[in-house]
Design an enzyme around this catalytic site. Structure first.
Site: not given
Lengths: 421, 671
Positions: A164, A250, A302
């Site tokens: 910015y 995770e 997973d």
């Protein structure tokens, strides 16, 4: 009819536990599991005393590039020296250019001895007076001057802040972020030494006490949400812990389950998650914990290619940040679960497994070609199984057996059986 | 209106009846249907789906006829289209009906019941309230939505469509049949034409008969004809014959030749306004040698539209030639018809003269191959059906050269380019004409253009499709051009950003037979691989586009390089300044070399400033730019694009002007 129903209820009452929570009866008392874990911790502690290898040990320092943590003052001096040389070049009428180490995939190398990805020494010239690079060169000078200011004032800003300061020039944040990494490479320092941090993403909970900017934080007393991992690692110090291992999760959902069940009180541990792809801060934090506390790291991800990918980022680093892999990677992470072989071993019902998409299978096959997978025969086997069965499952699939199955049966059983790779 | 009768007898069949057979077997009575009747019932086949589309199709058919007519006599087309809105009162007086006041209001569809009225008033009150609030807060006040007039079924809008051209005109005696008989036409030969079926103007007439009941008015005059034919007629749908109201010769005072057709139809300008305007604009793109005048006149003058598409060139594509059939494009019926029509006597001559790509020796070999029943001398009219089947089989199996594209008349790269430049005003255009290719025995030529930037062009892909030099506006998504441009072309390799750049893609296909999909002539299917691959030939444009982009980069390089000078030197100077202050203040001489320290001192004593850095960098940029321009010039040579002629429109001679003379030139100011 009524009698039948009653009987069924009676049946289900009698072996309720074993039906609802399969394998529960196989669990030994916690004390037994704890003793198993203690031996693991001891083993890890003794193993990690041996010195970790560096690039110079392997005689690769000439062909590979690595960055180091630099003190603020040296960052400042580096930038000043660079600026002076640029100014000289301009005054001599030659324009100016940067020599930027290439971070392309072709310039990356997996070093099996180090078990991480490093950057090779190729670099490209980024001249100002070329249509294709003029923008990037300008952005690079701008970022350099911004970093210089940060080093003068000794403050930290986020990547978003940096963007910015000159939206018009940077156009979008990916551009300033990419150049920021280039600047790290040019100056040969880590991104954290530039005093630019990313927003907080990771959280930690469990048997850990550390100081954050001088305040002592007890991660057992941080409620269920845990403590946000500080974006700049220099704030963190004085780590103490009586945990036996670090559990890397995770997903946020699984993390919450474990935190709420106070899993770390039953089995002393530290639970960490970065909610998906790990950010730099979480990776630095994990490495710091591993290095200072010398605890084994067990990962719960997973059972799909992306879970393994996330594991690999913690373990061997991401391609994008390979120049800093020495500081960002945590060696020796064990894959606890959920592994493709668990799907059958724990009788996860069909309806909780998902068919892998074309893209998943392709990613899986690509992973099989990656060096960091190949060096671990157990992983190769698991991945082969995944690609063969074409099935994946999330950690949440275990919720079929009840929401607390994960913390009450699955994890203790895995630990008891020392079922990690 | 008699259609009520037919729908009464078998509504189910009328819906199903898409087959072109005029006969419709019925359980009890065998009835016949005239072609006109068939098309009246299935008017969507010809693009008359609803009033709005009908207005569009009417304009389109008339304009295309006008262009065909002017081009057939090699005259630069001048087409004037006027659409005039007719309100109900005017319409009623036209047909001699007296306006009736409504007596029983509740009878009508748009009658407002007391309940609805209450609701509406409440809503209006609410609206005014928010309006007042917004006004108080200084927000932009929305225009009050004008009470949407609910258009009842009775409130149809009527339009008088007039199209005047400077074409061939029509022979006096043929006019009634040319308009009052469906499926009669002059364009049935094998030739690249805009129209094909002899349906367009007749469908407009059928539609006018169905919606307004008013006849069509035609005036026409041919060259070297000292009178103008005027004809007012409508069509007897049941018998498919013209019904003439008035047919007379009038004096031709202006020596005008061409045709003027006027028809009053129901339509919907509001919803099809943009389609009609797009059509005119795209027509102007593909026919830059034509001049179009488009007017829309309504009762309220603020809705009036008047656009002139000026002529930009006087180079016209050659008139397409009528060609003969290619052996692989004929079927049994066609062979029989050709046999019936031919003036040749024996088989050899027939093969040699009625088909393309069969020479004498080739014909002899073919006859030898047909079998012992055939010989060169076989009288062609005496061929039996079996023999014709044999000929057909051989035509299917034998190898023939592809037909040449000589009979086609593509717009030409020059015209396409001009059209694009004229209508879109892009930053860059590249055009390409492929060589002729063949689909099912019909030759076709694909021309493509790609433009970048321009006014009134939206970001992303803007696709303009033309078939036989008419714009296709509907069914864009399924079209082969759209599919190719979206899916099969990698725009990145052209250095074009598919989502951000304003890209214009122009593809024009001309053929003796365009393989349109569906009933309307709206799109070309994506399943014809010959055409799909030919369209992809736009990739030939790549080198041109890249070259042009390079050329543009050449021009803009200095600007692009200079744009960032201030940013870059500002940043460097900022660091130097801070460093020099540190260096001076703290006296903590950092481990820098003497020459570096010297430089920092110069900065603090303002011997080196930001301006000096900028100036030096600018000099460097200039030098680099010069070097690169030299390099570019030596690489690409001084060869430039071929110069193009500029077409200056001729002015009418009676213009008033003032001349400003100078020794070198005259500056003429028209008044």
């Amino acid at each position: 009819m009524a009698e039948k129903r009653k009987r069924r209820r009676a049946d289900s009452d009698s072996d309720d536990e074993s039906v609802r929570l399969p394998f529960k009866n196989r669990l030994k008392p916690d004390a037994a599991i704890l003793s198993i874990l203690k031996t693991l911790t001891e083993a890890t502690k003794s193993a990690s005393t041996s010195k970790t290898l560096t690039l110079s040990d392997l005689d690769l320092s000439s062909t590979c590039r690595e960055v180091t943590d630099l003190a603020l003052s040296s960052v400042q001096t580096e930038i000043q020296t660079l600026a002076i040389s640029l100014a000289k070049s301009i005054l001599a009428g030659n324009g100016f250019s940067f020599s930027v180490p290439s971070r392309a995939a072709t310039n990356q190398l997996y070093v099996p001895e180090l078990d991480r990805i490093v950057l090779k020494d190729k670099s490209s010239i980024r001249p100002y007076a070329s249509v294709s690079t003029v923008r990037k060169t300008t952005i690079t000078t701008r970022i350099l001057s911004l970093i210089h200011q940060l080093s003068l004032k000794n403050i930290h800003v986020t990547k978003r802040d940096l963007f910015y300061t000159d939206v018009k020039l940077f156009q979008d944040q990916t551009q300033s972020d990419a150049v920021l990494d280039d600047v790290s490479c040019i100056l040969g320092c880590t991104r954290s030494s530039l005093n630019v941090v990313a927003a907080e993403k990771g959280v930690v909970v469990g048997r850990l006490i550390f100081s954050d900017n001088g305040d002592m934080i007890d991660c057992t007393k941080m409620g269920i949400g845990g403590k946000a991992i500080p974006p700049n690692i220099d704030r963190v110090g004085d780590m103490q812990s009586d945990a036996l291992f670090i559990l890397l999760v995770e997903k946020d959902a699984a993390y919450m389950r474990l935190a709420e069940d106070r899993f770390y009180n039953r089995f002393p541990c530290i639970i960490v998650t970065a909610k998906g792809q790990p950010d730099v801060a979480t990776r630095l934090f994990l490495r710091k914990m591993k290095m200072e506390l010398k605890l084994p790291v067990l990962a719960l991800v997973d059972s799909d290619p992306y879970g393994l990918k996330i594991l690999s980022v913690y373990g061997c680093g991401s391609k994008n940040m390979s120049y800093d892999s020495a500081n960002l990677t945590t060696p020796d992470i064990k894959w606890l679960g959920i592994r493709p072989s668990d799907l059958d071993k724990y009788k996860i019902p069909e309806q909780c497994r998902l068919a892998m998409t074309e893209q998943d299978i392709k990613t899986g096959k690509d992973l099989l070609e990656e060096d960091f997978v190949k060096k671990n025969p157990g992983w190769v086997e698991e991945l082969n199984l995944m690609v063969k069965t074409k099935q994946k499952a999330e950690i949440q699939a275990l919720s079929t057996f009840g929401f607390q199955y994960l913390s009450e049966v699955y994890l203790p059983l895995k630990l008891q059986q020392q079922d990690w790779l | 209106m008699d259609s009520g009768e037919s729908s009464e007898e078998s509504p189910a069949q009328a819906k199903k009846g898409k087959s072109k057979t005029p006969r419709k077997p019925k359980a009890s009575v065998l009835k016949q249907k005239s072609p006109a009747e068939f098309f009246a019932e299935n008017k969507n086949i010809a693009g008359f789906d609803n009033p709005g589309k009908s207005l569009y199709t009417t304009v389109r058919e008339l304009v295309e006829n006008a262009l065909d007519s002017a081009e057939s006599i090699a005259e630069l087309p001048f087409v004037e289209v006027t659409i005039e809105e007719i309100n109900r009162t005017a319409f009623n007086s036209m047909i001699g009906l007296i306006d009736r006041e409504r007596i029983d209001e509740a009878l009508y569809g748009d009658f407002e019941t007391a309940k609805a009225r209450e609701k509406r008033l409440a809503k209006e009150a609410r609206f005014q309230e928010t309006q007042a609030k917004n006004a108080a807060l200084g927000k932009k006040v929305k225009e009050p939505t004008s009470g949407k007039a609910i258009k009842g079924r009775g409130e149809a809008s009527f339009y008088r469509v007039t199209c005047k051209d400077n074409g061939r005109g029509m022979p006096h005696d043929d006019i009634p049949n040319m308009f009052g008989r469906v499926l009669s036409g002059t364009k049935y030969g094998l030739k690249q034409t805009r129209g094909k079926f002899g349906l367009g103007a007749k469908m407009a007439l059928i539609w006018s008969k169905m919606s307004t009941g008013l006849p069509i008015e035609i005036s026409s005059s041919m060259k070297n004809q000292n009178y103008t034919s005027f004809c007012r007629l409508d069509i007897d749908i049941h018998r498919n014959i013209p019904h003439i109201h008035l047919h007379e010769k009038r004096d031709d005072k202006e020596h005008w030749h061409g045709a003027e057709i006027q028809v009053v139809i129901e339509g919907n300008w509001t919803t099809y306004r943009s389609k009609i305007l797009h059509y005119m604009r795209q027509m102007a793109v593909i026919t830059p040698y034509a001049q179009f005048m488009f007017r829309f006149i309504s009762n309220t003058s603020d809705k009036n539209v008047s656009i002139r598409f000026a002529r930009r060139t006087d180079v016209m594509p050659a008139v397409p030639l009528e060609t003969k059939y290619h052996p692989s494009a004929v079927d049994l019926l066609l062979i029989k018809r050709l046999i019936g029509e031919t003036s040749k006597l024996n088989l050899l001559q027939f093969l040699q003269h009625e088909f393309v790509n069969i020479g004498k020796s080739h014909a002899e070999r073919l006859i030898g191959e047909m079998g012992p029943d055939f010989s060169s001398k076989t009288p062609v009219k005496s061929l039996t059906s079996q023999q014709i089947v044999r000929i057909h089989q051989l035509f299917r199996q034998a190898k023939f050269d592809d037909p040449s594209g000589d009979c086609l008349s593509p717009a030409g790269e020059y015209n396409l380019r001009l059209g694009i430049i004229k209508e879109l005003n892009p930053d860059m255009v590249a055009t390409y004409t492929a060589s002729a290719q063949v689909f099912e025995g019909h030759p076709f030529i694909v021309e493509a253009g790609v433009s970048l930037g321009g006014k009134d062009v939206k970001q992303g892909l803007n696709i303009f499709r033309f078939a036989n030099r008419i714009p296709l506006l509907f069914e864009q998504g399924a079209d082969v051009v759209t599919r190719t441009a979206m899916k099969r072309i990698n725009w990145n390799s052209y250095k074009i950003n598919q989502t951000q750049d304003k890209i214009g893609v122009f593809v024009s296909i001309v053929s003796t037979k365009i393989p349109f999909k569906g009933t309307g002539k709206e799109y070309i299917g994506d399943d014809i691989s010959e055409i799909a691959s030919a369209v992809k030939c736009c990739t030939q444009l790549k080198s041109k586009i890249v070259k042009r982009i390079q050329a543009r980069e050449q021009q803009e390089r200095k600007r692009n390089l200079s744009k960032y000078i201030a940013d870059a030197t500002g940043a460097i100077y900022g660091i130097l300044k801070e460093a020099s202050q540190l260096h001076a203040n703290k006296k903590k001489r950092l481990e820098i070399k003497d020459e570096d320290a010297e430089l920092l001192q110069k900065v603090s004593s303002r011997l080196i400033t930001k301006e000096i850095l900028s100036e030096k960098l600018a000099q460097h940029v200039e030098q680099v730019d010069y070097e690169m321009a030299m390099e570019y010039a030596t690489q690409s040579g001084v060869r430039e694009e071929p110069r193009e002629d500029i077409y200056l429109q001729s002015l009418e001679p009676q213009m008033n002007f003032v001349d400003f003379h100078s020794p070198v030139f005259v500056f003429r100011l028209f008044q």
